[in-house]
Design a protein around this motif. Structure first.
Motif, PDB file in Angstrom:
ATOM      1  N   LEU A  53       0.846  -1.186   0.000  1.00  0.00           N
ATOM      2  CA  LEU A  53       0.000   0.000   0.000  1.00  0.00           C
ATOM      3  C   LEU A  53       0.884   1.239   0.000  1.00  0.00           C
ATOM      4  CD1 LEU A  53      -2.951   1.111   0.321  1.00  0.00           C
ATOM      5  CD2 LEU A  53      -2.496   1.144   2.790  1.00  0.00           C
ATOM      6  N   GLY A  54       0.585   2.191  -0.884  1.00  0.00           N
ATOM      7  CA  GLY A  54       1.396   3.402  -0.913  1.00  0.00           C
ATOM      8  C   GLY A  54       1.001   4.342  -2.022  1.00  0.00           C
TER       9      GLY A  54
ATOM     10  N   THR B 247       4.361  19.515   3.270  1.00  0.00           N
ATOM     11  CA  THR B 247       5.344  19.112   2.272  1.00  0.00           C
ATOM     12  C   THR B 247       4.989  17.772   1.648  1.00  0.00           C
ATOM     13  OG1 THR B 247       6.756  18.008   3.919  1.00  0.00           O
ATOM     14  CG2 THR B 247       7.215  20.315   3.462  1.00  0.00           C
ATOM     15  N   PHE B 248       4.122  17.008   2.294  1.00  0.00           N
ATOM     16  CA  PHE B 248       3.735  15.693   1.793  1.00  0.00           C
ATOM     17  C   PHE B 248       2.601  15.787   0.780  1.00  0.00           C
ATOM     18  CE2 PHE B 248       2.925  11.030   2.779  1.00  0.00           C
ATOM     19  CZ  PHE B 248       4.202  10.640   2.422  1.00  0.00           C
ATOM     20  N   ALA B 249       1.928  16.937   0.709  1.00  0.00           N
ATOM     21  CA  ALA B 249       0.825  17.094  -0.234  1.00  0.00           C
ATOM     22  C   ALA B 249       1.343  16.839  -1.648  1.00  0.00           C
ATOM     23  CB  ALA B 249       0.246  18.493  -0.118  1.00  0.00           C
ATOM     24  N   PRO B 250       0.501  16.224  -2.531  1.00  0.00           N
ATOM     25  CA  PRO B 250      -0.912  15.906  -2.352  1.00  0.00           C
ATOM     26  C   PRO B 250      -1.170  14.472  -1.882  1.00  0.00           C
ATOM     27  CG  PRO B 250      -0.333  15.591  -4.630  1.00  0.00           C
ATOM     28  CD  PRO B 250       0.936  15.967  -3.905  1.00  0.00           C
ATOM     29  N   LEU B 251      -0.201  13.843  -1.254  1.00  0.00           N
ATOM     30  CA  LEU B 251      -0.407  12.478  -0.800  1.00  0.00           C
ATOM     31  C   LEU B 251      -1.357  12.454   0.391  1.00  0.00           C
ATOM     32  CD1 LEU B 251       3.256  11.154  -0.993  1.00  0.00           C
ATOM     33  CD2 LEU B 251       1.598  11.524  -2.810  1.00  0.00           C
ATOM     34  N   SER B 252      -2.265  11.506   0.405  1.00  0.00           N
ATOM     35  CA  SER B 252      -3.260  11.429   1.469  1.00  0.00           C
ATOM     36  C   SER B 252      -3.827  10.024   1.524  1.00  0.00           C
ATOM     37  CB  SER B 252      -4.387  12.438   1.222  1.00  0.00           C
ATOM     38  OG  SER B 252      -5.137  12.062   0.082  1.00  0.00           O
TER      39      SER B 252
ATOM     40  N   PRO C 256      -1.088   4.720 -12.241  1.00  0.00           N
ATOM     41  CA  PRO C 256      -1.728   5.945 -11.765  1.00  0.00           C
ATOM     42  C   PRO C 256      -0.826   6.625 -10.736  1.00  0.00           C
ATOM     43  CG  PRO C 256      -2.995   3.974 -11.121  1.00  0.00           C
ATOM     44  CD  PRO C 256      -1.798   3.508 -11.861  1.00  0.00           C
ATOM     45  N   CYS C 257      -0.400   7.846 -11.030  1.00  0.00           N
ATOM     46  CA  CYS C 257       0.520   8.584 -10.160  1.00  0.00           C
ATOM     47  C   CYS C 257      -0.195   9.763  -9.498  1.00  0.00           C
ATOM     48  CB  CYS C 257       1.713   9.092 -10.955  1.00  0.00           C
ATOM     49  SG  CYS C 257       2.703   7.771 -11.717  1.00  0.00           S
ATOM     50  N   VAL C 258       0.246  10.098  -8.310  1.00  0.00           N
ATOM     51  CA  VAL C 258      -0.386  11.204  -7.572  1.00  0.00           C
ATOM     52  C   VAL C 258       0.387  12.502  -7.734  1.00  0.00           C
ATOM     53  CG1 VAL C 258      -1.413   9.640  -5.895  1.00  0.00           C
ATOM     54  CG2 VAL C 258       0.833  10.641  -5.431  1.00  0.00           C
ATOM     55  N   ALA C 259       1.622  12.436  -8.228  1.00  0.00           N
ATOM     56  CA  ALA C 259       2.436  13.642  -8.397  1.00  0.00           C
ATOM     57  C   ALA C 259       3.575  13.320  -9.354  1.00  0.00           C
ATOM     58  CB  ALA C 259       2.979  14.123  -7.049  1.00  0.00           C
ATOM     59  N   GLU C 260       4.330  14.347  -9.727  1.00  0.00           N
ATOM     60  CA  GLU C 260       5.439  14.165 -10.652  1.00  0.00           C
ATOM     61  C   GLU C 260       6.638  14.980 -10.190  1.00  0.00           C
ATOM     62  OE1 GLU C 260       5.728  13.718 -15.363  1.00  0.00           O
ATOM     63  OE2 GLU C 260       5.232  15.774 -14.784  1.00  0.00           O
TER      64      GLU C 260
ATOM     65  N   VAL D  31       5.799  17.421  -6.885  1.00  0.00           N
ATOM     66  CA  VAL D  31       6.073  17.093  -5.495  1.00  0.00           C
ATOM     67  C   VAL D  31       6.722  18.304  -4.834  1.00  0.00           C
ATOM     68  CG1 VAL D  31       6.407  14.654  -6.029  1.00  0.00           C
ATOM     69  CG2 VAL D  31       8.385  16.176  -5.952  1.00  0.00           C
ATOM     70  N   SER D  32       6.734  18.306  -3.513  1.00  0.00           N
ATOM     71  CA  SER D  32       7.395  19.381  -2.789  1.00  0.00           C
ATOM     72  C   SER D  32       8.901  19.300  -2.996  1.00  0.00           C
ATOM     73  CB  SER D  32       7.084  19.271  -1.299  1.00  0.00           C
ATOM     74  OG  SER D  32       7.661  18.096  -0.761  1.00  0.00           O
TER      75      SER D  32
END
Length: 224
Positions: A39-40, A137-142, A163-167, A192-193
């Protein structure tokens, strides 16, 4: 069972959505052997293979150190194995992605995750502390955009359109982001941050100037 049938029965990735999860890992009656899923979050990093990041020192010397220093739970490796819980780990996936995993589909962990939203938030919050990041700084991970990734033996992951949450676009020695030399393609993912980018490139330890991107051995490179 053919590879096509296996991939259909056990998808390579499963978005973390209501009612959309893998079975717990292990053999279930009558004879279904569910593979391991982690999971991640998946982050797109074009041509990350060229960077040859070595995340093992970061996991051992930074993440584990933060985990112990902040008295995060569970405290022992034996208990983590029993629960399917783990400190965050980073891995290169294919040629263009970096994976951050925080748990696996162990039967006990599946019960923990789905007992309450509070449990899921705790898992994510502890991952942030271990990485040395704040929620900002972790956004947009949730918890909403987590994903299950089927763990491949030997980490021989295909170069799929995950499917990626950021680049994160790292800059090569030529002064451009790898993969964008010929043209600049607008990204559909949020960046990403800066702090997360530093971790992905493993430029240095989180606190201090010690270099982290160590030369890869031939055996380590073959594992990727």
């Amino acid at each position: 069972m053919s590879n096509e049938q296996y991939d259909k029965f056990f998808p390579r990735f499963i978005p973390f959505e209501e009612g959309n999860h893998p079975l717990p890992e292990g053999v279930l009656p009558p004879a279904t052997n569910t593979p391991r899923y982690e999971l991640g979050w998946m982050i797109r990093v074009p041509q990350i293979k060229e960077l040859l990041p070595n995340y093992i020192p970061f996991i051992l010397k930074v993440i584990w150190k933060n985990w112990r220093a902040n008295d995060l739970r569970p405290k022992t490796q034996a208990e983590m194995d029993r629960l399917g819980y783990q400190v965050p780990e980073l891995w290169r996936i294919g040629n263009n992605c970096v994976w951050i995993s925080i748990a696996r589909n162990h039967p006990n962990m599946m019960r923990i995750l789905f007992a309450s939203e509070k449990n899921r938030v705790k898992v994510v919050n502890q991952a942030m502390v271990a990485l040395g990041l704040t929620p900002e700084t972790f956004a947009p991970l949730s918890t909403e955009n987590l994903m299950w990734l089927r763990w491949e033996k030997g980490r021989k992951f295909p170069d799929l359109d995950y499917p990626c949450v950021a680049e994160h676009l790292w800059i090569s020695r030529r002064g451009v982001a790898p993969g964008n030399e010929g043209s600049c393609v607008p990204s559909t993912h949020p960046p990403v941050s800066k702090e997360m980018g530093t971790i992905i490139e493993c430029r240095h330890f989180w606190r201090g100037a010690t270099r982290l991107c160590e030369p890869r051995t031939s055996s380590e490179m073959s594992q990727q």
